[in-house]
Design an enzyme around this catalytic site. Structure first.
Site, PDB file in Angstrom:
ATOM      1  N   GLU A 256     -16.562  20.310 -21.986  1.00  0.00           N
ATOM      2  CA  GLU A 256     -15.436  19.448 -21.590  1.00  0.00           C
ATOM      3  C   GLU A 256     -14.432  19.527 -22.730  1.00  0.00           C
ATOM      4  OE1 GLU A 256     -15.019  17.965 -18.815  1.00  0.00           O
ATOM      5  OE2 GLU A 256     -17.027  17.977 -17.942  1.00  0.00           O
ATOM      6  N   CYS A 290      -7.687  13.240 -23.362  1.00  0.00           N
ATOM      7  CA  CYS A 290      -7.792  14.646 -22.935  1.00  0.00           C
ATOM      8  C   CYS A 290      -7.060  14.859 -21.618  1.00  0.00           C
ATOM      9  CB  CYS A 290      -9.246  15.070 -22.826  1.00  0.00           C
ATOM     10  SG  CYS A 290     -10.225  14.036 -21.746  1.00  0.00           S
TER      11      CYS A 290
END
Ligand code: NDP
Length: 517
Positions: A256, A290
């Site tokens: 991720e 993010c």
């Protein structure tokens, strides 16, 4: 004494609530806003990490043997514990990560919701089910189930120190695995708190979730400690190092990584709502998200209104450490330099700055950054191409939504994104064609709050999925089982089969499949 009080009183001897092992070296965790000490934690070396993973092995077996109901009951106890101490944990998140208390509450709430979903859906998603055996094996029963891998290593970042690692931890535990978690060196107290909370809530299987603390080397040691999968959340450069370390032992990885998410504002968009979402998506958490919106592409029909509205909204934002602050300091001091460099590169290339808050006296310290909106930045500029990870937003005028989509999709990253359009068909069509793992229409970041939806990226944003059914399966191996129900007179998979049997089979195949052209 509450866990928060324990955190306040940690000494070099206890080094927080983490098992020290034989480690003598420690490091300090500090409040990024004030510099105050939050806790002292051991720098776990390779031996300490190995010991922890070894201790997790029998715990993984015990945890797996508890079965769906036993695990669900304990995961429920864990989320109950977290919910009862929500304010205590939020206070710790505020002190160690810097974000406002209210944002910490929101983050922890989302994490608890994911824990609930993972616990409730594990059996249905992963449990044994019968599948069709098909024509060639019609005399067999076929079963599919998803079995736990064993011990999962989780390496997490500091920006959402509860929500982000919990996206791996909750789903890995619900799938029947034990977890060893290495939090970021900037947020070890939060990681230690989460593990201490587990021990308190699930005392009969306390080693199923453990924490090791330290720097990058501790994370690298976790990659090499024989874990059955490594779930990594962080930057792409570190992700490459993690993959290289895991490759040595063929340890599978979940990546991720970062993003450079875009928002497309179409001709018919609700401009006020789009601006509100863009400002929140770009500036909340100081832009250290993010899936934060870093680029906005507005069509020429709405560009001027969108810029005016964003500018007006940004004027109201104020970074700080108090309860009324819009967002906190940069958690990692070095990120401040990267954000400033991106703004500098953008302006050097002709970009115009709309600064919401220019009065330096309003800034409580050097690690607080002004919300910054950048216009007319060339597409090849670093501020458009690389993850900035600060409270910045570029706005670019485009001919139409198709051009916006084209520019959005040229990014090497592909994590999330957003589309604003009043047309349901148009919005969904643009969302589908956006090269990203997740897209919200007429909102930002919403996909992360829906536990049933998978979370993850494409390209430089990584691979694999947390959350949802895919997130549960990510921490399992698919197991196929067949059981012969009745024996057929002719067994095709036997040396005793007559030659005529395969001739007959070829004729049947010709009749069934051969007619298709
Ligand atoms: P880093 O890549 O710097 O670090 C991530 C984690 O890896 C930290 O725990 C770090 O430990 C550890 N680490 C560092 N070096 C190594 C190594 N050689 N081997 C193993 N582990 C190592 O990222 P940040 O912590 O700065 O997090 C920010 C990044 O994370 C951004 O790019 C952001 O976009 C991304 N992110 C992605 C999310 C997603 O779901 N896709 C969610 C949240 C963030 P230490 O801190 O001790 O150095």
């Amino acid at each position: 004494m509450s866990l928060a009080e324990q955190m306040d009183t940690v000494t070099e001897d206890t080094a927080g609530t983490v098992d020290r092992h034989a480690t003598t070296e420690t490091f300090d965790s500090t409040d990024p806003g004030s510099g105050a000490l939050v806790g002292v934690f051991p720098v776990h070396d390779a031996d300490a990490v190995q010991e922890t993973v070894d201790r997790a092995r029998p715990a993984a077996r015990q945890w797996a043997e508890l079965g769906w109901d036993g695990r669900r009951q304990r995961l429920t106890a864990y989320r109950g514990y977290l919910a009862r101490r929500l304010n205590e944990l939020a206070d710790l998140v505020h002190r160690e990560n810097g974000k406002p208390h209210a944002d910490a509450i929101l983050e922890i709430t989302l994490a608890i919701d994911h824990l609930a979903w993972a616990g409730a859906h594990a059996r249905k998603t992963l449990g044994s089910r019968k599948v069709s055996a098909g024509m060639l094996a019609a005399n067999h029963a076929a079963y599919l189930e998803y079995q736990p891998l064993g011990v999962i290593g989780v390496i997490g970042p500091w920006n959402y120190p509860v929500f982000t690692p919990m996206g791996s931890i909750a789903y890995a535990l619900a799938a029947g695995n034990a977890v060893v978690f290495k939090p970021s060196e900037y947020t070890p107290a939060i990681g230690a708190w989460l593990a201490a909370a587990w021990r308190a809530a699930v005392p009969d299987c306390e080693d199923a979730f453990q924490v090791v603390t330290g720097f990058g080397e501790t994370g690298a040691a976790l990659c090499r400690a024989g874990v059955d999968k490594l779930a990594f959340t962080g930057s792409a450069p570190t992700g490459r190092k993690v993959m290289a370390a895991c490759a040595e032992t063929l340890t599978p990885v979940l990546m991720e990584l970062g993003g450079k998410d875009a928002m497309i504002v179409d001709d018919d968009a609700d401009v006020v709502a789009a601006a509100d979402a863009a400002v929140w998506g770009a500036m909340s958490n100081g832009g250290q998200t993010c899936i934060g919106i870093e680029r906005a592409y507005a069509t020429s029909a709405v560009y001027d209104r969108f810029v005016a509205e964003v500018t007006a909204q940004v004027q109201k934002l104020r970074p700080g450490s108090d309860d009324e602050a819009s967002y906190g300091p940069m958690t990692m001091a070095s990120q401040t330099g990267i954000v400033r460099r991106h703004v500098h590169e953008a302006t050097s290339a002709g970009g115009r700055v709309v600064r919401g808050e220019a009065d330096p006296s309003l800034f409580p310290g050097e690690h607080y950054l002004a919300p910054t909106v950048l216009l007319d930045v060339p597409e090849d500029n670093v501020a458009i191409r690389e993850e900035t990870f600060g409270p910045t937003l570029t706005i670019t005028k485009v001919r139409d939504a198709e051009e916006a989509l084209e520019l959005t999709n040229t990014s090497a990253h592909g994590l999330g994104g957003a589309v604003f359009s009043k047309s349901k068909e148009r919005g969904l069509d643009l969302a589908r064609r956006m090269r990203s793992g997740m897209t919200s229409v007429n909102s930002v970041l919403t996909f992360a709050s829906i536990p049933a939806l998978p979370f993850g990226g494409v390209g430089e944003s990584g691979f694999g999925r947390i959350h949802g059914e895919d997130g549960l399966k990510e921490f399992t191996r698919a197991k196929a089982i067949t059981r012969q129900r009745v024996a057929l007179p002719v067994n095709l998979m036997s040396f005793s089969r007559p030659a005529s049997a395969t001739d007959a089979l070829a004729r049947v195949m010709g009749m069934i499949h051969g007619r298709h052209r």
